[in-house]
Design an enzyme around this catalytic site. Structure first.
Site, PDB file in Angstrom:
ATOM      1  N   PHE A 132       0.281  -1.069   0.336  1.00  0.00           N
ATOM      2  CA  PHE A 132      -0.130  -0.069   0.206  1.00  0.00           C
ATOM      3  C   PHE A 132       1.287   1.574   0.345  1.00  0.00           C
ATOM      4  O   PHE A 132       1.639   1.193   0.571  1.00  0.00           O
ATOM      5  CB  PHE A 132      -1.054  -0.019   1.619  1.00  0.00           C
ATOM      6  CG  PHE A 132      -2.135   1.041   1.050  1.00  0.00           C
ATOM      7  CD1 PHE A 132      -3.181   0.654   0.840  1.00  0.00           C
ATOM      8  CD2 PHE A 132      -1.806   2.238   1.623  1.00  0.00           C
ATOM      9  CE1 PHE A 132      -4.536   1.260  -0.190  1.00  0.00           C
ATOM     10  CE2 PHE A 132      -2.846   2.944   1.458  1.00  0.00           C
ATOM     11  CZ  PHE A 132      -4.157   2.216   0.589  1.00  0.00           C
ATOM     12  N   GLU A 181      -0.658  -5.356   7.977  1.00  0.00           N
ATOM     13  CA  GLU A 181      -1.125  -6.694   7.872  1.00  0.00           C
ATOM     14  C   GLU A 181       0.902  -7.227   8.260  1.00  0.00           C
ATOM     15  O   GLU A 181       1.464  -8.766   8.323  1.00  0.00           O
ATOM     16  CB  GLU A 181      -1.131  -7.602   6.438  1.00  0.00           C
ATOM     17  CG  GLU A 181      -2.365  -7.750   6.262  1.00  0.00           C
ATOM     18  CD  GLU A 181      -2.910  -6.342   5.907  1.00  0.00           C
ATOM     19  OE1 GLU A 181      -3.999  -6.102   6.430  1.00  0.00           O
ATOM     20  OE2 GLU A 181      -2.101  -5.315   5.296  1.00  0.00           O
ATOM     21  N   ALA A 200       4.458   2.346   4.709  1.00  0.00           N
ATOM     22  CA  ALA A 200       4.512   4.524   4.374  1.00  0.00           C
ATOM     23  C   ALA A 200       2.179   4.748   4.543  1.00  0.00           C
ATOM     24  O   ALA A 200       1.730   3.354   4.062  1.00  0.00           O
ATOM     25  CB  ALA A 200       4.757   4.335   3.158  1.00  0.00           C
ATOM     26  N   ILE A 201       2.368   4.410   5.926  1.00  0.00           N
ATOM     27  CA  ILE A 201       1.213   5.448   6.856  1.00  0.00           C
ATOM     28  C   ILE A 201       1.398   6.946   6.468  1.00  0.00           C
ATOM     29  O   ILE A 201       1.656   7.565   7.036  1.00  0.00           O
ATOM     30  CB  ILE A 201       0.933   4.570   7.919  1.00  0.00           C
ATOM     31  CG1 ILE A 201       1.499   3.002   7.907  1.00  0.00           C
ATOM     32  CG2 ILE A 201      -0.299   4.764   8.208  1.00  0.00           C
ATOM     33  CD1 ILE A 201       1.161   2.352   9.325  1.00  0.00           C
ATOM     34  N   ILE A 202      -0.044   7.191   5.173  1.00  0.00           N
ATOM     35  CA  ILE A 202       0.148   8.676   5.662  1.00  0.00           C
ATOM     36  C   ILE A 202      -1.776   8.949   5.789  1.00  0.00           C
ATOM     37  O   ILE A 202      -2.468   8.793   5.625  1.00  0.00           O
ATOM     38  CB  ILE A 202      -0.317   8.709   3.481  1.00  0.00           C
ATOM     39  CG1 ILE A 202       1.370   8.134   3.365  1.00  0.00           C
ATOM     40  CG2 ILE A 202      -0.130  10.159   3.638  1.00  0.00           C
ATOM     41  CD1 ILE A 202       1.691   8.485   1.676  1.00  0.00           C
ATOM     42  N   GLY A 229      -8.481  11.704   5.524  1.00  0.00           N
ATOM     43  CA  GLY A 229      -9.427  12.595   6.702  1.00  0.00           C
ATOM     44  C   GLY A 229      -9.880  11.950   7.693  1.00  0.00           C
ATOM     45  O   GLY A 229     -11.092  12.697   8.780  1.00  0.00           O
ATOM     46  N   HIS A 253      -8.456   6.427  10.486  1.00  0.00           N
ATOM     47  CA  HIS A 253      -8.067   4.766  10.209  1.00  0.00           C
ATOM     48  C   HIS A 253      -6.617   5.165  10.553  1.00  0.00           C
ATOM     49  O   HIS A 253      -6.038   4.303  10.599  1.00  0.00           O
ATOM     50  CB  HIS A 253      -7.981   5.091   8.930  1.00  0.00           C
ATOM     51  CG  HIS A 253      -7.917   4.009   8.118  1.00  0.00           C
ATOM     52  ND1 HIS A 253      -8.615   2.399   7.658  1.00  0.00           N
ATOM     53  CD2 HIS A 253      -6.585   3.267   7.855  1.00  0.00           C
ATOM     54  CE1 HIS A 253      -8.055   1.384   7.934  1.00  0.00           C
ATOM     55  NE2 HIS A 253      -7.196   1.401   7.414  1.00  0.00           N
ATOM     56  N   PHE A 259      13.126  -0.737  12.091  1.00  0.00           N
ATOM     57  CA  PHE A 259      11.776   0.151  11.859  1.00  0.00           C
ATOM     58  C   PHE A 259      11.589   0.889  10.737  1.00  0.00           C
ATOM     59  O   PHE A 259      12.315   2.011  11.252  1.00  0.00           O
ATOM     60  CB  PHE A 259      10.750   0.130  12.814  1.00  0.00           C
ATOM     61  CG  PHE A 259       9.349   0.653  12.739  1.00  0.00           C
ATOM     62  CD1 PHE A 259       8.777   0.104  12.858  1.00  0.00           C
ATOM     63  CD2 PHE A 259       9.803   2.080  12.398  1.00  0.00           C
ATOM     64  CE1 PHE A 259       7.126   0.272  13.334  1.00  0.00           C
ATOM     65  CE2 PHE A 259       8.117   2.186  12.728  1.00  0.00           C
ATOM     66  CZ  PHE A 259       6.633   2.057  12.432  1.00  0.00           C
ATOM     67  N   ARG A 263      11.099  11.576   2.692  1.00  0.00           N
ATOM     68  CA  ARG A 263      11.145  10.822   3.338  1.00  0.00           C
ATOM     69  C   ARG A 263      12.478   9.237   2.839  1.00  0.00           C
ATOM     70  O   ARG A 263      12.597   8.037   3.011  1.00  0.00           O
ATOM     71  CB  ARG A 263      11.072   9.795   4.260  1.00  0.00           C
ATOM     72  CG  ARG A 263      10.696  10.916   6.090  1.00  0.00           C
ATOM     73  CD  ARG A 263       9.475  11.346   6.332  1.00  0.00           C
ATOM     74  NE  ARG A 263       9.780  12.392   7.591  1.00  0.00           N
ATOM     75  CZ  ARG A 263       9.787  13.776   6.953  1.00  0.00           C
ATOM     76  NH1 ARG A 263       8.441  13.818   6.095  1.00  0.00           N
ATOM     77  NH2 ARG A 263       9.541  14.784   8.324  1.00  0.00           N
TER      78      ARG A 263
END
Length: 156
Positions: free
Chosen positions: A23, A59, A81-83, A86, A89, A114, A128
């Site tokens: 993702f 996961e 990568a967690i962005i 709105g 989540h 990590f 990054r």
């Protein structure tokens, strides 16, 4: 007084996995490239490197536990990568992924690095993943290499 620390060099016989979330692949592909580059630059044998892909960051802990439990790897570099969007989540996924990765590392007492970005927007993630702020995938693999070396030193 003795200072004990890891070195940024592999012996060449370490079996390593890079566990990557697909993702936000535009970001995670670049993180993965950085990690592979670091592994090769510091003495890693590409034949001893596995790339394991999962659908998303949530996961990562589940598959990390499987990898560590298999006893096939000396260490795992975890990338994602967690962005922020709105909705809340982002908070749930980033908290659970972080906690799960830390718990797996402690449960198996094995080196895990990590390299999961948690950013407010895509621009921060891009910075990054190889632009202004360096490549956090490269840095995560660097951390893993030092951990592997330190574990060998402590083992005696």
């Amino acid at each position: 007084m003795q200072i004990i620390e890891g070195k940024l060099h592999l012996q060449g016989n370490e079996k390593v996995a890079i566990l990557t979330s697909r993702f936000n692949h535009i970001i995670t592909d670049r993180l993965q490239e950085g990690a592979i580059d670091c592994f090769k630059r510091h003495g890693g044998d590409e034949n001893l490197l596995d790339i394991v892909l999962v659908p998303g960051a949530y996961e990562l802990p589940f598959i990390l536990e499987r990898l560590l439990g298999s006893e096939k790897y000396d260490g795992v570099c975890v990338l994602g990568a967690i962005i922020r969007g709105g909705t809340p989540h982002f908070d749930y996924v980033s908290a659970e992924a972080t906690k799960g990765i830390a718990n797996a590392m402690l449960k198996y007492s094995m080196p895990v690095s990590f390299g999961v970005l948690t950013t407010d927007n895509v621009e921060q993630a891009i910075e990054r993943a190889g632009s202004k702020a360096g490549n956090k995938g490269f840095e995560a693999m660097s951390t893993l290499i030092e951990l592997l070396s330190l574990c060998q030193t402590l083992k005696g």
